[in-house]
Motif scaffolding. Sequence first.
Motif, PDB file in Angstrom:
ATOM      1  N   UNK A   1       0.886  -1.157   0.000  1.00  0.00           N
ATOM      2  CA  UNK A   1       0.000   0.000   0.000  1.00  0.00           C
ATOM      3  C   UNK A   1       0.929   1.212   0.000  1.00  0.00           C
ATOM      4  N   UNK A   2       0.959   1.976  -1.102  1.00  0.00           N
ATOM      5  CA  UNK A   2       1.859   3.131  -1.151  1.00  0.00           C
ATOM      6  C   UNK A   2       1.376   4.237  -0.210  1.00  0.00           C
ATOM      7  N   UNK A   3       2.311   4.898   0.431  1.00  0.00           N
ATOM      8  CA  UNK A   3       1.979   5.954   1.392  1.00  0.00           C
ATOM      9  C   UNK A   3       1.107   7.023   0.756  1.00  0.00           C
ATOM     10  N   UNK A   4       0.092   7.402   1.472  1.00  0.00           N
ATOM     11  CA  UNK A   4      -0.750   8.540   1.081  1.00  0.00           C
ATOM     12  C   UNK A   4      -1.195   9.172   2.400  1.00  0.00           C
ATOM     13  N   UNK A   5      -2.457   9.020   2.789  1.00  0.00           N
ATOM     14  CA  UNK A   5      -2.857   9.566   4.082  1.00  0.00           C
ATOM     15  C   UNK A   5      -2.373   8.699   5.240  1.00  0.00           C
ATOM     16  N   UNK A   6      -1.928   7.473   4.951  1.00  0.00           N
ATOM     17  CA  UNK A   6      -1.335   6.574   5.942  1.00  0.00           C
ATOM     18  C   UNK A   6       0.038   6.148   5.441  1.00  0.00           C
ATOM     19  N   UNK A   7       0.944   5.760   6.349  1.00  0.00           N
ATOM     20  CA  UNK A   7       2.283   5.319   5.918  1.00  0.00           C
ATOM     21  C   UNK A   7       2.215   4.057   5.053  1.00  0.00           C
ATOM     22  N   UNK A   8       3.304   3.785   4.342  1.00  0.00           N
ATOM     23  CA  UNK A   8       3.416   2.591   3.513  1.00  0.00           C
ATOM     24  C   UNK A   8       3.248   1.338   4.366  1.00  0.00           C
ATOM     25  N   UNK A   9       2.495   0.375   3.830  1.00  0.00           N
ATOM     26  CA  UNK A   9       2.298  -0.921   4.481  1.00  0.00           C
ATOM     27  C   UNK A   9       2.533  -2.013   3.444  1.00  0.00           C
ATOM     28  N   UNK A  10       2.963  -3.170   3.900  1.00  0.00           N
ATOM     29  CA  UNK A  10       3.220  -4.282   2.984  1.00  0.00           C
ATOM     30  C   UNK A  10       2.652  -5.599   3.514  1.00  0.00           C
ATOM     31  N   UNK A  11       2.348  -6.464   2.567  1.00  0.00           N
ATOM     32  CA  UNK A  11       2.041  -7.862   2.841  1.00  0.00           C
ATOM     33  C   UNK A  11       3.164  -8.638   2.160  1.00  0.00           C
ATOM     34  N   UNK A  12       3.980  -9.324   2.944  1.00  0.00           N
ATOM     35  CA  UNK A  12       5.132 -10.052   2.406  1.00  0.00           C
ATOM     36  C   UNK A  12       4.863 -11.541   2.530  1.00  0.00           C
ATOM     37  N   UNK A  13       4.769 -12.213   1.375  1.00  0.00           N
ATOM     38  CA  UNK A  13       4.472 -13.639   1.319  1.00  0.00           C
ATOM     39  C   UNK A  13       5.730 -14.410   0.945  1.00  0.00           C
TER      40      UNK A  13
ATOM     41  N   UNK B   1      -9.877  -1.856   3.708  1.00  0.00           N
ATOM     42  CA  UNK B   1     -10.053  -0.609   2.976  1.00  0.00           C
ATOM     43  C   UNK B   1      -8.780  -0.072   2.340  1.00  0.00           C
ATOM     44  N   UNK B   2      -7.667  -0.793   2.450  1.00  0.00           N
ATOM     45  CA  UNK B   2      -6.397  -0.387   1.847  1.00  0.00           C
ATOM     46  C   UNK B   2      -6.088  -1.290   0.662  1.00  0.00           C
ATOM     47  N   UNK B   3      -5.680  -0.691  -0.455  1.00  0.00           N
ATOM     48  CA  UNK B   3      -5.334  -1.459  -1.651  1.00  0.00           C
ATOM     49  C   UNK B   3      -3.826  -1.694  -1.701  1.00  0.00           C
ATOM     50  N   UNK B   4      -3.445  -2.963  -1.767  1.00  0.00           N
ATOM     51  CA  UNK B   4      -2.049  -3.371  -1.830  1.00  0.00           C
ATOM     52  C   UNK B   4      -1.742  -3.833  -3.254  1.00  0.00           C
TER      53      UNK B   4
END
Length: 145
Positions: free
Chosen positions: A44-56, A133-136
């Motif tokens: 999820x690229x940073x916008x109103x919230x910091x960057x988040x990742x799902x690492x598989x 609600x976050x698109x990754x």
Amino acid sequence: MRKNPILIYIAVAAMALTGCSQIKTIAPEAGVYLPLETTMVWEYPASEFPTMCIVMQPDGTLAFKGGFAFFNPSTWKHGTKPETIVIQLGGTADFPNSSTQSDSPNLLHADPKTRELEFQIRSAPDNFISLGGFNFYRTERCSAV
């Protein structure tokens, strides 16, 4: 010229081991293959919230970075349909409610009892997984802190 059966056996075993350890089928019907050492990263690229990742990881482990850490440790596996993955949320946080799941067009199935979410993943560059609600989006590496 006589062939040494031990050398032939060693050569065949080496070829078999090399072939099996380098390629894993994701969706044989679709002809999609990934090297075993491939890690899938969804960000999820940073916008109103910091960057988040799902690492598989290739071994089926899944880690959330930069957010959703309350679902760690989680797991993932290939779904039964081509180009699908199943994420089993770990942790103790409540399972995402149906209102946040309805925003995900790629979500095929959600089971609160098993804590599993099944997503359709395609190789299109605009493909994404939506969670809470976050698109990754699929990316090469995680840039979350």
